[in-house]
Design an enzyme around this catalytic site. Structure first.
Site, mmCIF file in Angstrom:
data_model
loop_
_atom_site.group_PDB
_atom_site.id
_atom_site.type_symbol
_atom_site.label_atom_id
_atom_site.label_comp_id
_atom_site.label_asym_id
_atom_site.label_seq_id
_atom_site.Cartn_x
_atom_site.Cartn_y
_atom_site.Cartn_z
ATOM 1 N N ASN A 54 0.965 -1.131 -0.061
ATOM 2 C CA ASN A 54 -0.099 0.048 0.079
ATOM 3 C C ASN A 54 0.920 1.211 0.119
ATOM 4 O OD1 ASN A 54 -1.846 2.020 0.526
ATOM 5 N ND2 ASN A 54 -2.438 1.361 2.407
ATOM 6 N N TRP A 55 0.945 1.852 -1.311
ATOM 7 C CA TRP A 55 1.785 3.104 -1.263
ATOM 8 C C TRP A 55 1.278 4.298 -0.618
ATOM 9 C CZ3 TRP A 55 4.021 3.286 -7.112
ATOM 10 C CH2 TRP A 55 4.666 1.959 -7.187
ATOM 11 N N LYS A 56 0.020 4.247 -0.283
ATOM 12 C CA LYS A 56 -0.399 5.319 0.353
ATOM 13 C C LYS A 56 -0.570 6.611 -0.485
ATOM 14 C CE LYS A 56 -0.040 3.272 4.732
ATOM 15 N NZ LYS A 56 -0.070 3.313 6.333
ATOM 16 N N HIS A 98 -9.402 1.045 4.719
ATOM 17 C CA HIS A 98 -8.014 1.438 5.517
ATOM 18 C C HIS A 98 -8.500 2.269 6.723
ATOM 19 C CE1 HIS A 98 -4.161 2.497 6.650
ATOM 20 N NE2 HIS A 98 -3.786 1.469 5.978
ATOM 21 N N GLU A 115 -6.789 4.738 7.942
ATOM 22 C CA GLU A 115 -6.676 6.140 7.572
ATOM 23 C C GLU A 115 -7.611 6.751 6.887
ATOM 24 O OE1 GLU A 115 -2.808 5.384 5.540
ATOM 25 O OE2 GLU A 115 -1.860 4.860 7.488
ATOM 26 N N GLU A 120 -4.975 -4.975 10.569
ATOM 27 C CA GLU A 120 -4.031 -3.828 10.996
ATOM 28 C C GLU A 120 -4.386 -3.141 12.275
ATOM 29 O OE1 GLU A 120 -2.156 -2.796 6.698
ATOM 30 O OE2 GLU A 120 -3.687 -1.248 7.450
ATOM 31 N N GLY A 143 2.738 2.471 10.850
ATOM 32 C CA GLY A 143 3.870 3.582 10.703
ATOM 33 C C GLY A 143 4.426 3.900 11.976
ATOM 34 N N SER A 155 3.629 -2.010 10.313
ATOM 35 C CA SER A 155 5.224 -2.119 10.740
ATOM 36 C C SER A 155 5.936 -3.480 10.144
ATOM 37 C CB SER A 155 5.723 -1.659 12.024
ATOM 38 O OG SER A 155 5.258 -0.293 12.328
ATOM 39 N N GLY A 197 3.015 -1.103 4.401
ATOM 40 C CA GLY A 197 3.114 0.438 3.867
ATOM 41 C C GLY A 197 4.524 0.859 3.731
ATOM 42 N N GLY A 198 5.158 1.556 4.427
ATOM 43 C CA GLY A 198 6.397 1.851 4.263
ATOM 44 C C GLY A 198 7.348 1.235 3.853
HETATM 45 P P1 13P Z 1 3.339 0.296 7.577
HETATM 46 O O1 13P Z 1 3.653 -0.742 6.870
HETATM 47 O O2 13P Z 1 3.922 1.665 7.196
HETATM 48 O O3 13P Z 1 2.980 0.477 9.157
HETATM 49 O O4 13P Z 1 1.882 0.603 7.089
HETATM 50 C C1 13P Z 1 0.941 -0.312 7.242
HETATM 51 C C2 13P Z 1 -0.300 -0.084 6.770
HETATM 52 O O5 13P Z 1 -1.324 0.768 6.761
HETATM 53 C C3 13P Z 1 -0.752 -0.952 5.320
HETATM 54 O O6 13P Z 1 -1.878 -0.744 4.809
#
Ligand code: 13P
Length: 257
Positions: free
Chosen positions: A10-12, A95, A97, A171, A177, A218, A239-240
């Site tokens: 997930n590149w966000k 998600h 967010e 999640e 993050g 993470s 994510g990251g």
């Molecule tokens: P991180 O891997 O950056 O913690 O993000 C997880 C995430 O929200 C994937 O959708």
């Protein structure tokens, strides 16, 4: 139950088209030779077209990060299910967010899941508790409610009947993050004791056993394997680390080792 692992990035809200092209061209050689794992990249909407042409002829799938449930019309700034389905096989929905910053409710998530199914998209439905809920010992209640409401009334039919076209991502919000991942055994227990039983109540045990449940929060190249060794964790929503070629390749490899 033999569920094929799935790793999704997930590149966000990261990567211009130029950045996306650069990253994907570096990533594809290391990813596409890895069999035994479904691989999905979820760039922002603006980069879907560019990334879809780079993924052509590979075994890496494309996913979007959201959609709106209406088919068309006066919904400024939104993207319809058919627009997503032009490029993608997967779509991330609900998600945390989106729930936190854009007010998405379980009912909204439910409408989006229905719309995704109607367009042959495989939704990756995200659920998870906040730090406050975790500390108040409310994880099980919250996750159960999100699963039941988000997936209420979903029907598996035809080619969708085996459950493999629905993916859940557990999640915990306090792990996203933050560099603070849940312990693999705790995440496994939430899936075993709450998510899988909720899926069983919704769809019956046979289908519930076929739905893949990912862990997200993470995940790194260093800790991925510990999660994947858990019997209920069928992959990761990353994510990251999905923006880092070496890390993401290592995570994907860990899913098949
Ligand atoms: P991180 O891997 O950056 O913690 O993000 C997880 C995430 O929200 C994937 O959708």
């Amino acid at each position: 139950m033999n569920r094929k692992p799935l790793v999704a990035g997930n590149w966000k809200m990261n990567m211009t088209v130029a950045d996306a092209r650069h990253l994907v061209s570096q990533m594809v050689p290391g990813l596409q030779s890895k069999s035994g794992v479904d691989k999905v990249i979820c760039p922002p909407h603006t980069a879907l077209l560019a990334v879809s042409s780079l993924l052509e002829g590979t075994d890496i799938s494309l996913g979007a990060q959201n959609l709106f449930w209406e088919p068309s019309g006066a919904f400024t700034g939104e993207i319809s299910p058919a627009m997503v389905a032009e490029f993608c096989d997967y779509v991330i929905l609900g998600h945390s967010e989106r729930r936190a910053y854009f007010g998405e409710t379980d009912k909204d998530v439910n409408r989006k899941v229905q719309a995704a199914f109607a367009h042959d998209l495989t939704p990756i439905v995200c659920i998870g508790e906040t730090l406050e809920e975790y500390e108040a010992d409310r994880t099980y209640d919250v996750v159960f409610r999100q699963a039941k409401l988000g997936l209420d009334g979903i029907q598996f039919a035809g080619q969708e009947s085996d459950g493999s076209n629905l993916v859940i991502a557990y999640e915990p919000i306090w792990c996203i993050g933050t560099g603070r991942a849940a312990t693999p055994t705790d995440a496994n227990e939430v899936i075993a004791n709450v998510i899988r039983p909720a899926l069983g109540e919704l769809f019956g045990n046979e289908i519930a056993q076929r739905i893949r449940v990912l862990y997200g929060g993470s995940v790194t190249g260093d800790n991925a394997r510990d999660f994947f060794q858990q019997p209920e964790i069928d992959g990761a929503l990353v994510g990251g680390a999905s923006l880092k070629v070496a890390d993401y390749t290592q995570i994907t490899l860990a899913a098949v080792q």
